[in-house]
Write a protein that holds these residues in place. Structure first.
Motif, PDB file in Angstrom:
ATOM      1  N   MET A   1      -8.127 -15.197   9.548  1.00 11.54           N
ATOM      2  CA  MET A   1      -9.133 -15.627   8.577  1.00 11.54           C
ATOM      3  C   MET A   1      -9.048 -17.126   8.337  1.00 11.54           C
ATOM      4  SD  MET A   1     -10.762 -13.022   6.609  1.00 11.54           S
ATOM      5  CE  MET A   1     -10.616 -13.745   4.992  1.00 11.54           C
TER       6      MET A   1
ATOM      7  N   ARG B   1      -2.176  -2.100  -2.598  1.00 14.09           N
ATOM      8  CA  ARG B   1      -0.806  -2.190  -3.116  1.00 14.09           C
ATOM      9  C   ARG B   1      -0.661  -1.427  -4.424  1.00 14.09           C
ATOM     10  NH1 ARG B   1      -0.106  -8.699  -2.311  1.00 14.09           N
ATOM     11  NH2 ARG B   1       0.633  -8.706  -0.132  1.00 14.09           N
TER      12      ARG B   1
ATOM     13  N   GLU C   1      -2.283  -2.950   6.769  1.00 15.64           N
ATOM     14  CA  GLU C   1      -1.257  -3.645   7.549  1.00 15.64           C
ATOM     15  C   GLU C   1      -0.908  -4.966   6.869  1.00 15.64           C
ATOM     16  OE1 GLU C   1      -2.855  -4.582  11.398  1.00 15.64           O
ATOM     17  OE2 GLU C   1      -1.035  -5.591  12.085  1.00 15.64           O
ATOM     18  N   LYS C   2      -1.965  -5.685   6.424  1.00 16.82           N
ATOM     19  CA  LYS C   2      -1.744  -6.983   5.779  1.00 16.82           C
ATOM     20  C   LYS C   2      -1.079  -6.845   4.415  1.00 16.82           C
ATOM     21  CE  LYS C   2      -5.193 -10.011   7.823  1.00 16.82           C
ATOM     22  NZ  LYS C   2      -6.041 -11.159   7.483  1.00 16.82           N
TER      23      LYS C   2
ATOM     24  N   ALA D   1       2.821  -6.293   5.071  1.00 17.79           N
ATOM     25  CA  ALA D   1       3.527  -7.086   6.083  1.00 17.79           C
ATOM     26  C   ALA D   1       4.627  -7.912   5.421  1.00 17.79           C
ATOM     27  CB  ALA D   1       2.537  -8.003   6.801  1.00 17.79           C
ATOM     28  N   PRO D   2       5.796  -8.075   6.037  1.00 19.68           N
ATOM     29  CA  PRO D   2       6.141  -7.597   7.383  1.00 19.68           C
ATOM     30  C   PRO D   2       6.645  -6.151   7.432  1.00 19.68           C
ATOM     31  CG  PRO D   2       7.919  -8.922   6.511  1.00 19.68           C
ATOM     32  CD  PRO D   2       6.855  -8.910   5.455  1.00 19.68           C
TER      33      PRO D   2
ATOM     34  N   ALA E   1       0.009 -12.056   5.655  1.00 19.84           N
ATOM     35  CA  ALA E   1       0.097 -11.455   6.983  1.00 19.84           C
ATOM     36  C   ALA E   1      -0.347 -12.451   8.053  1.00 19.84           C
ATOM     37  CB  ALA E   1      -0.749 -10.193   7.037  1.00 19.84           C
ATOM     38  N   ASP E   2      -1.113 -13.467   7.642  1.00 15.66           N
ATOM     39  CA  ASP E   2      -1.584 -14.474   8.592  1.00 15.66           C
ATOM     40  C   ASP E   2      -0.639 -15.666   8.689  1.00 15.66           C
ATOM     41  OD1 ASP E   2      -4.065 -13.125   9.216  1.00 15.66           O
ATOM     42  OD2 ASP E   2      -4.657 -13.606   7.169  1.00 15.66           O
TER      43      ASP E   2
ATOM     44  N   VAL F   1      -0.702 -12.498  -2.274  1.00 22.02           N
ATOM     45  CA  VAL F   1       0.319 -13.087  -1.399  1.00 22.02           C
ATOM     46  C   VAL F   1       1.654 -12.380  -1.614  1.00 22.02           C
ATOM     47  CG1 VAL F   1      -0.784 -15.363  -1.344  1.00 22.02           C
ATOM     48  CG2 VAL F   1       0.890 -14.839  -3.133  1.00 22.02           C
ATOM     49  N   VAL F   2       2.666 -12.834  -0.868  1.00 25.39           N
ATOM     50  CA  VAL F   2       4.030 -12.361  -1.077  1.00 25.39           C
ATOM     51  C   VAL F   2       4.908 -13.587  -1.337  1.00 25.39           C
ATOM     52  CG1 VAL F   2       5.987 -11.121  -0.092  1.00 25.39           C
ATOM     53  CG2 VAL F   2       3.640 -10.405   0.467  1.00 25.39           C
TER      54      VAL F   2
END
Lengths: 306, 435
Positions: A1, A27, A54-55, A58-59, B291-292, B304-305
């Motif tokens: 993206m 989530r 998946e996103k 991740a991970p 993830a990106d 986000v993480v």
């Protein structure tokens, strides 16, 4: 993206905002509800859903299985994508078979040979058997006027039924997933997406789709103003002439009901351009099942359909 | 049958999705003021209505014996709504122009559905209140404008509809506009627009009308496309409610520990000194992942993480903020509450589950301080309970501290819902007034 992430300083593009909202919802379900499952057919909306899942984690891997209610009326390319994607991500694929339910007498074949309506009891049985309490679906509010009224967290009673007059108010991003035993929540993280958003996202992400979504030559015949592929479960009747046309599919469902549209769009970017200017909804163009009555979708949802 | 039109190009399509942002707006108004028609008109004139939808509406209009194509049928989708000709529940509609994508929360006008108006306004950047030019401001118009400002919707638009039925009379419009501006001056809202339209005939909806030469403002759509909303978010007070802990515990990410969440305020960057509530321990942000790939900064509403430099005990419901700019952990919560349950009122002594950010607790009602008359804004201090659709100020005591901000500073960290623990229904919406 990367190319579409921001619209300005500290401002997300609308596609990035939709992605962020969907990830938040996914989530939230995993954090608060037991035994989630994702309805996954290998179609475009469910492939987008799986990418978002998946996103979201991740991970770490996607922390729930995927479920396909298999009508037995599938396009081979879609099943192939379904199996491949599930294997790539290492998620468990559960298949609930309508044919098996027919053989067991749980449902009976409707006289018109279509299996969309009889999916519902098979779905409900599979949910009960798996003990799933939260079921992700790829449905969007822009698809139908009954869906426009659907919550992101949609409460279903012991029978999987939706009651449009008895929905939980949904404020801010505070979703209420509390349920009693037997009840469930259907969750629609793509609620605020439109068909154009889905295609723009597929293009931006480079998501791989079953080939039938892109323009290809196919043997078709015309019925009720729609183009149907010649298929094991969809044969021309007398007087319906078979010809070859360049077509693609906007939605992929039961092959006996899902029509193709004429198109030359062979890439996701070309489809984005085409969808941006189309004058017909995807359901109106290609789905025989919504044409039964003004409130066909509402009626089916009341029975437990997605 | 072809799916493509002849207008539009790849460029246009690309514009729709690259760089375009999102505006969420809620519509309100009383019954029969033409709200559904206005939305139908916005969809139709912005070319968002598809041929098959229009054909279906034309067919339905004919079947009902309507004299013209009833655009309201584009939005009233449920059986009961079509039968009764009213909108029952909040519905969400979508349309896009090259500048923006719009999400409309279409909320019903009936007084018994005030809770739906509150629901629609909770996420709106802008509220659209419709009035019938022949009737002028009515109780419902004032109530809806008030509700929108109570919910801190930053932009308000009064749409004076049915101008065709008053011969596009400037005087009529002026009178309504002035009365509304006087009323709005008593409310907490900074941006108010008033637009004269005919939803039925399309005047000033998408383009300026020649029939209102005396009106110098923008068309409704032009205003919706251009109103500046990016500055409405709080980018000063860093707030990151922890939603979920990501620990792969396998493979090459065995030692990974990240805190997933959606930024609710401020801007987070790697290296920032942060404090985690409720523990109060401080550390630094080691990295912000998506993830990106990693990002250099995260702002609302990014999901986000966040990874922290030190191994702290952090779990869902905790909040990452700045050491000298933190929300107040409090078990005594003062809030404006909109009551949404028909079966039982909110009353002192009753207990509910409360959901605030990603944190859940239980709460007991200590006191109903007053009930607000949403028409006169009068505070009834003798009230000791809130019934369906009532709004009032309430004091709650919670079992665990909420990490709260005032709602006027942050709609995410200042809002909560109350859930009936027996029925699991969402029964109340709260906006924290002091924290």
């Amino acid at each position: 993206m990367t190319s579409t992430t921001t619209a300005g300083r500290y401002q997300l593009s609308q596609l990035a905002a939709l992605e962020s909202e969907a990830i938040f919802v996914i989530r939230e379900v995993v954090a608060e509800l037991e035994r989630p499952v994702l309805l996954f057919s290998g179609g475009k909306d469910s492939l987008v859903m799986l990418r978002l899942a998946e996103k979201a984690f991740a991970p770490a891997p996607v922390p729930f299985p995927v479920l396909h209610v298999d009508t037995g009326h599938n396009f081979a390319e879609v099943l192939e994508t379904r199996d491949r994607r599930a294997a790539e991500l290492g998620v468990q694929l559960v298949v609930a078979s309508v044919q098996d339910a027919l053989d067991r007498g749980l449902v009976s074949e409707p006289p018109d040979g279509t299996r969309n309506r009889i999916q519902t009891p098979v779905l409900l049985e599979a949910l009960e058997k798996g003990g799933y309490t939260a079921i992700f679906g790829g449905a969007r509010r822009d698809e139908d006027k009954a869906r426009a009224k659907e919550r992101v967290f949609s409460f279903r009673d012991d029978f999987g039924q939706w009651d449009p007059k008895n929905q939980r108010p949904e404020l801010w991003s505070l979703y209420n997933g509390r349920i009693h035993p037997g009840e469930s929540i259907r969750v629609f993280p793509l609620s605020n997406w439109t068909e154009l958003d889905i295609w723009s996202y597929i293009a931006a992400e480079g998501l791989e789709l079953p080939s039938i979504y892109y323009a290809h030559e196919r043997e078709v015949f015309e019925r009720g103003g729609m183009l149907f592929a010649v298929h094991d479960v969809c044969r021309p009747r007398e007087g319906e002439e078979v010809f070859t046309a360049r077509v693609r599919y906007r939605t992929v469902g039961d092959a006996s009901l899902t029509a193709a549209v004429r198109s030359d769009a062979a890439t996701a970017a070309e489809i984005v351009a085409e969808v941006a200017t189309t004058r017909v909804t995807e359901r109106g163009a290609t789905r025989g099942d919504d044409r039964f009555s003004e409130a066909a979708m509402e009626d089916r949802k009341r029975e437990g359909y997605f | 049958m072809s799916t493509t039109g002849t207008t539009g190009t790849d460029d246009e399509a690309a514009l729709v999705h690259r760089g375009a942002d999102l505006l969420r707006f809620a519509t309100a108004g009383s019954v029969d003021d033409g709200k559904s028609t206005l939305i139908g008109r916005l969809l139709l004139d912005s070319k968002t209505v598809f041929e098959d939808q229009l054909a279906s509406v034309e067919r339905a209009s004919r079947d009902r014996g309507d004299e013209y194509t009833n655009l309201a049928l584009l939005t009233d989708g449920l059986r009961a709504e079509r039968e009764q000709g009213i909108t029952i529940d909040v519905a969400y509609r979508y349309f896009a122009t090259p500048r923006r994508k719009f999400i409309i929360a279409d909320t019903p006008g009936h007084v018994q559905y005030t809770r739906n108006m509150v629901t629609g306004a909770s996420t709106a950047d802008l509220a659209l209140v419709l009035v019938d030019a022949r009737k002028g401001l009515v109780e419902q118009s004032r109530r809806h404008a008030f509700l929108a400002t109570l919910l801190q919707v930053p932009h308000l638009v009064l749409v004076v509809n049915k101008m065709d039925l008053v011969d596009f009379d400037e005087e009529v419009f002026r009178r309504i506009r002035d009365e509304f501006t006087d009323f709005a001056a008593r409310l907490e809202v900074h941006d108010v627009q008033v637009v004269p339209v005919s939803a039925l005939e399309g005047d000033n909806v998408v383009s300026r009308s020649a029939r209102t030469p005396w009106y110098e403002g923008p068309s409704l759509l032009h205003h919706l496309e251009n109103v500046h909303v990016a500055g409405d978010r709080n980018l000063v007070d860093t707030r990151f409610p922890v939603q979920y802990v990501i620990r792969p515990q396998s493979g090459r990410h065995r030692d990974y520990r990240g805190y997933a969440g959606q930024v609710a305020g401020g801007v987070l960057r790697p290296g920032d000194e942060v404090m985690v509530l409720p523990s109060g321990l401080t550390t630094r942000i080691a990295g912000i992942d998506t993830a990106d790939g990693p990002v250099a900064e995260a702002f609302p509403p990014m999901s986000v993480v966040v990874r922290l430099e030190d191994e702290l005990d952090v779990s869902r419901g905790d909040m990452v903020c700045r050491p000298h700019n933190a929300p107040t952990p409090t078990q005594d919560v003062d809030a404006m509450v909109c009551w949404m349950d028909e079966s039982a009122p909110l009353a002192p002594g009753r207990k509910y589950a409360v959901k605030h950010t990603t944190r859940s607790a239980r709460a007991v009602v200590k006191e109903v301080q007053y009930r607000l008359d949403t028409d006169t804004l009068h505070r009834d201090e003798s009230a000791d309970r809130l019934g369906l659709n009532d709004i009032g100020r309430v004091r709650l005591r919670t079992t665990t501290p909420l990490l709260a901000d005032e709602y006027r500073r942050n709609r995410t960290t200042g809002g909560f819902v109350l859930v009936d623990e027996a029925t699991n229904r969402t029964v109340g919406a709260g906006m924290i007034t002091s924290a």
